[in-house]
Scaffold this motif. Structure first.
Motif, mmCIF file in Angstrom:
data_model
loop_
_atom_site.group_PDB
_atom_site.id
_atom_site.type_symbol
_atom_site.label_atom_id
_atom_site.label_comp_id
_atom_site.label_asym_id
_atom_site.label_seq_id
_atom_site.Cartn_x
_atom_site.Cartn_y
_atom_site.Cartn_z
ATOM 1 N N ALA A 1 -8.816 -3.309 -8.093
ATOM 2 C CA ALA A 1 -9.239 -4.509 -7.413
ATOM 3 C C ALA A 1 -9.267 -5.780 -7.990
ATOM 4 O O ALA A 1 -8.704 -6.741 -7.235
ATOM 5 C CB ALA A 1 -10.764 -4.338 -6.663
ATOM 6 N N LYS A 2 -9.813 -5.856 -9.134
ATOM 7 C CA LYS A 2 -9.707 -6.989 -9.831
ATOM 8 C C LYS A 2 -8.220 -7.671 -10.376
ATOM 9 O O LYS A 2 -7.656 -8.613 -10.060
ATOM 10 C CB LYS A 2 -10.263 -6.963 -11.432
ATOM 11 N N MET A 3 -7.159 -6.543 -10.268
ATOM 12 C CA MET A 3 -5.822 -6.875 -10.634
ATOM 13 C C MET A 3 -5.009 -7.246 -9.416
ATOM 14 O O MET A 3 -4.205 -8.100 -9.662
ATOM 15 C CB MET A 3 -5.091 -5.398 -11.273
ATOM 16 N N PHE A 4 -5.143 -6.463 -8.268
ATOM 17 C CA PHE A 4 -4.327 -6.893 -7.096
ATOM 18 C C PHE A 4 -5.152 -7.448 -5.929
ATOM 19 O O PHE A 4 -4.339 -7.965 -4.800
ATOM 20 C CB PHE A 4 -4.036 -5.321 -6.623
ATOM 21 N N LEU A 5 -6.434 -7.274 -5.998
ATOM 22 C CA LEU A 5 -7.132 -8.006 -4.437
ATOM 23 C C LEU A 5 -7.868 -9.176 -4.734
ATOM 24 O O LEU A 5 -8.186 -9.647 -3.791
ATOM 25 C CB LEU A 5 -8.297 -6.685 -4.135
ATOM 26 N N HIS A 6 -7.968 -9.830 -6.019
ATOM 27 C CA HIS A 6 -8.521 -11.166 -6.120
ATOM 28 C C HIS A 6 -7.670 -12.303 -6.649
ATOM 29 O O HIS A 6 -6.564 -11.883 -7.239
ATOM 30 C CB HIS A 6 -9.627 -10.855 -7.241
ATOM 31 N N GLN B 1 2.213 -3.112 1.170
ATOM 32 C CA GLN B 1 2.795 -4.174 1.462
ATOM 33 C C GLN B 1 3.558 -4.897 0.534
ATOM 34 O O GLN B 1 4.685 -5.583 0.806
ATOM 35 C CB GLN B 1 1.798 -5.236 1.794
ATOM 36 N N HIS B 2 3.224 -4.440 -0.989
ATOM 37 C CA HIS B 2 4.059 -5.128 -1.881
ATOM 38 C C HIS B 2 5.010 -4.000 -2.809
ATOM 39 O O HIS B 2 5.324 -4.364 -4.084
ATOM 40 C CB HIS B 2 2.906 -5.579 -2.861
ATOM 41 N N ASN B 3 5.209 -3.062 -2.020
ATOM 42 C CA ASN B 3 6.028 -1.897 -2.654
ATOM 43 C C ASN B 3 5.445 -1.492 -3.990
ATOM 44 O O ASN B 3 6.481 -1.377 -4.909
ATOM 45 C CB ASN B 3 7.258 -2.480 -2.718
ATOM 46 N N LEU B 4 4.437 -1.295 -4.333
ATOM 47 C CA LEU B 4 3.800 -0.818 -5.430
ATOM 48 C C LEU B 4 3.537 0.734 -5.579
ATOM 49 O O LEU B 4 3.371 1.131 -4.148
ATOM 50 C CB LEU B 4 2.609 -1.456 -5.917
ATOM 51 N N ARG B 5 3.438 1.458 -6.503
ATOM 52 C CA ARG B 5 3.499 2.718 -6.577
ATOM 53 C C ARG B 5 2.327 3.323 -7.050
ATOM 54 O O ARG B 5 1.753 2.821 -8.338
ATOM 55 C CB ARG B 5 4.732 3.520 -7.227
ATOM 56 N N PHE B 6 1.560 4.403 -6.391
ATOM 57 C CA PHE B 6 0.436 4.832 -6.942
ATOM 58 C C PHE B 6 0.313 6.286 -7.226
ATOM 59 O O PHE B 6 1.099 7.228 -6.408
ATOM 60 C CB PHE B 6 -0.917 4.897 -5.969
ATOM 61 N N ILE B 7 0.041 6.848 -8.768
ATOM 62 C CA ILE B 7 0.605 7.974 -9.071
ATOM 63 C C ILE B 7 -0.857 8.706 -9.304
ATOM 64 O O ILE B 7 -1.650 8.247 -10.285
ATOM 65 C CB ILE B 7 1.645 7.793 -10.328
ATOM 66 N N GLN C 1 -13.266 3.507 1.131
ATOM 67 C CA GLN C 1 -12.906 2.119 1.803
ATOM 68 C C GLN C 1 -12.074 1.383 0.875
ATOM 69 O O GLN C 1 -11.199 0.451 1.140
ATOM 70 C CB GLN C 1 -14.304 1.627 2.295
ATOM 71 N N LEU C 2 -12.557 1.328 -0.566
ATOM 72 C CA LEU C 2 -11.761 0.459 -1.327
ATOM 73 C C LEU C 2 -10.358 0.754 -1.722
ATOM 74 O O LEU C 2 -9.625 0.123 -1.896
ATOM 75 C CB LEU C 2 -12.883 0.311 -2.815
ATOM 76 N N PHE C 3 -10.161 2.212 -1.844
ATOM 77 C CA PHE C 3 -9.133 2.847 -2.069
ATOM 78 C C PHE C 3 -8.164 2.448 -0.781
ATOM 79 O O PHE C 3 -6.892 2.021 -1.238
ATOM 80 C CB PHE C 3 -9.222 4.405 -2.212
ATOM 81 N N ALA C 4 -8.645 2.569 0.313
ATOM 82 C CA ALA C 4 -7.765 2.240 1.389
ATOM 83 C C ALA C 4 -7.254 0.786 1.441
ATOM 84 O O ALA C 4 -6.149 0.617 1.775
ATOM 85 C CB ALA C 4 -8.653 2.467 2.606
ATOM 86 N N ARG C 5 -8.389 -0.129 1.188
ATOM 87 C CA ARG C 5 -7.726 -1.383 0.982
ATOM 88 C C ARG C 5 -6.790 -1.514 -0.130
ATOM 89 O O ARG C 5 -5.769 -2.386 -0.053
ATOM 90 C CB ARG C 5 -8.928 -2.296 0.497
ATOM 91 N N LEU C 6 -6.732 -0.924 -0.993
ATOM 92 C CA LEU C 6 -5.647 -1.040 -2.122
ATOM 93 C C LEU C 6 -4.348 -0.400 -1.670
ATOM 94 O O LEU C 6 -3.261 -1.083 -2.193
ATOM 95 C CB LEU C 6 -6.124 -0.140 -3.260
ATOM 96 N N MET C 7 -4.664 0.663 -1.197
ATOM 97 C CA MET C 7 -3.395 1.358 -0.584
ATOM 98 C C MET C 7 -2.555 0.409 0.412
ATOM 99 O O MET C 7 -1.220 0.272 0.368
ATOM 100 C CB MET C 7 -3.515 2.583 0.215
#
Length: 264
Positions: free
Chosen positions: A259-264, A34-40, A23-29
Motif C-alpha cells: 500500500a505504501k509503494m502503490f497506493l500513496h 489498471q497499471h499492468n502490474l503482476r502479483f505472484i 479489502q486492502l488486497f482488493a484495492r491493490l488488485m
C-alpha cells in the motif's frame, strides 16, 4: 521501477491464524490491473489451497506453488516438476526409517498421506492441502509426484536435511521452511526457478521484481529479485539477505508495504 511482486504465504502474507486484509488486497488488485502490474504467490503450499485463498482474483495471478515444483499463470500450467517412480519409492523407504517423521507426498492431482499416520496429523495437514487423500501403499498413487513435505522434530531439522541431501544428491534437495518442516524438491526447481519462468513470460527483468519472505526457502528468490523484503518475524539469516526488513506477518506487513509503494 517495480512491475511485479512475489510473496511467500505462511509466516509472510498470512497472519498465524491464516488471515489477511481482503479489502486492502482488493484495492491493490484493482491498482495492479489498471497499471499492468503482476502479483505472484510463491509458496511451499499446495496450488489448490493457494488458488482458493485468493479467490476471486486467482485467475489474474501467477503461482509458484510447492516451493517451485508447480508454476501456473492465470490458470495456465507453465511448468510441473516430476520425480521418477523408483526415486519416490526410495525416498519414502528412507524417511519411513526416520524416528518421529511424518510426511505428505505431493502430486499434481492432489497430495497423499499414509493411512497409518494419526488423525491428528491428517487434521493439521488438511489446513494446508485442499486436495488430500489417504493411501495404504505407494502403489495406490497414480499421479505425477514432485515433492515430499516432511514434519520432523524441530531440533533435528538441519541434521535430517543435511543427511537427505547427501543420500539423495541429484535426486532431491532439502529446503527448510521452518523448524521441523522440510520440503524435498527437485534440484534447481525452487521458488526462483518458477519466478524466472513467469518473468520471462511477462517480459520483465529480475530488477523489476520485489519479493517478500520469512524463511530459508525464500533465500533463492531474494537472490534473484532486485528488491527483497524480510518480515520482522523472519529468521536472522533471511533478514541479513534482504534489502529491507518490514513489519511482521501479524501486522500484515506485506499488504501495508505494498500500500505504501502503490497506493500513496
Amino acid at each position: 521501477m517495480i512491475k511485479a511482486v512475489a510473496t511467500d504465504i505462511d509466516g509472510t502474507f498470512l497472519t498465524f491464524d491464516r488471515r489477511y486484509d481482503h479489502q486492502l488486497f482488493a484495492r491493490l488488485m484493482d491498482y495492479f490491473k489498471q497499471h499492468n502490474l503482476r502479483f505472484i504467490v510463491a509458496s511451499g503450499d499446495q496450488y489448490y489451497f493457494l488458488h482458493d485463498l485468493f479467490e476471486p482474483y486467482s485467475s489474474q495471478l501467477g503461482f509458484v506453488a510447492e516451493n517451485g515444483a508447480l508454476t501456473v499463470d492465470r490458470d495456465q500450467v507453465m511448468h510441473c516438476a516430476k520425480l521418477q517412480e523408483a526415486d519416490v519409492a526410495a525416498i519414502q523407504h528412507y524417511v519411513d526409517q526416520l524416528p518421529n517423521c511424518q510426511y505428505v507426498i505431493c502430486g499434481r492431482k492432489q497430495a497423499y498421506v499414509p493411512a497409518r499416520f494419526s488423525r491428528e496429523y491428517w487434521n493439521i495437514v488438511h489446513q494446508f492441502y485442499t486436495k488430500l487423500a489417504r493411501i495404504n501403499d505407494i502403489s495406490d498413487i497414480h499421479d505425477t509426484i514432485f515433492k515430499f513435505a516432511l514434519g520432523v522434530p524441530a531440533e533435528q531439522t538441519k541434521a535430517i536435511a543435511k543427511a537427505i541431501d547427501q543420500r539423495f544428491k541429484g535426486v532431491v534437495r532439502s529446503t527448510v521452511s521452518g523448524n521441523g518442516a522440510i520440503d524435498l524438491i527437485v534440484p534447481g526447481m525452487d521458488k526462483s526457478y518458477g519466478l524466472k519462468i513467469l518473468l520471462q513470460k511477462y517480459g520483465l527483468q529480475p530488477a523489476q521484481l520485489a519479493v517478500f519472505g520469512d524463511g530459508e526457502n525464500d533465500l533463492e528468490m531474494f537472490k534473484l529479485a532486485g528488491t527483497s523484503y524480510a518480515m520482522g518475524n523472519a529468521a536472522d539469516v533471511v533478514k541479513k539477505a534482504a534489502t529491507h526488513v518490514i513489519g511482521t506477518n501479524e501486522e500484515q506487513g506485506v499488504l501495508h508495504q505494498l500500500a505504501k509503494m502503490f497506493l500513496h
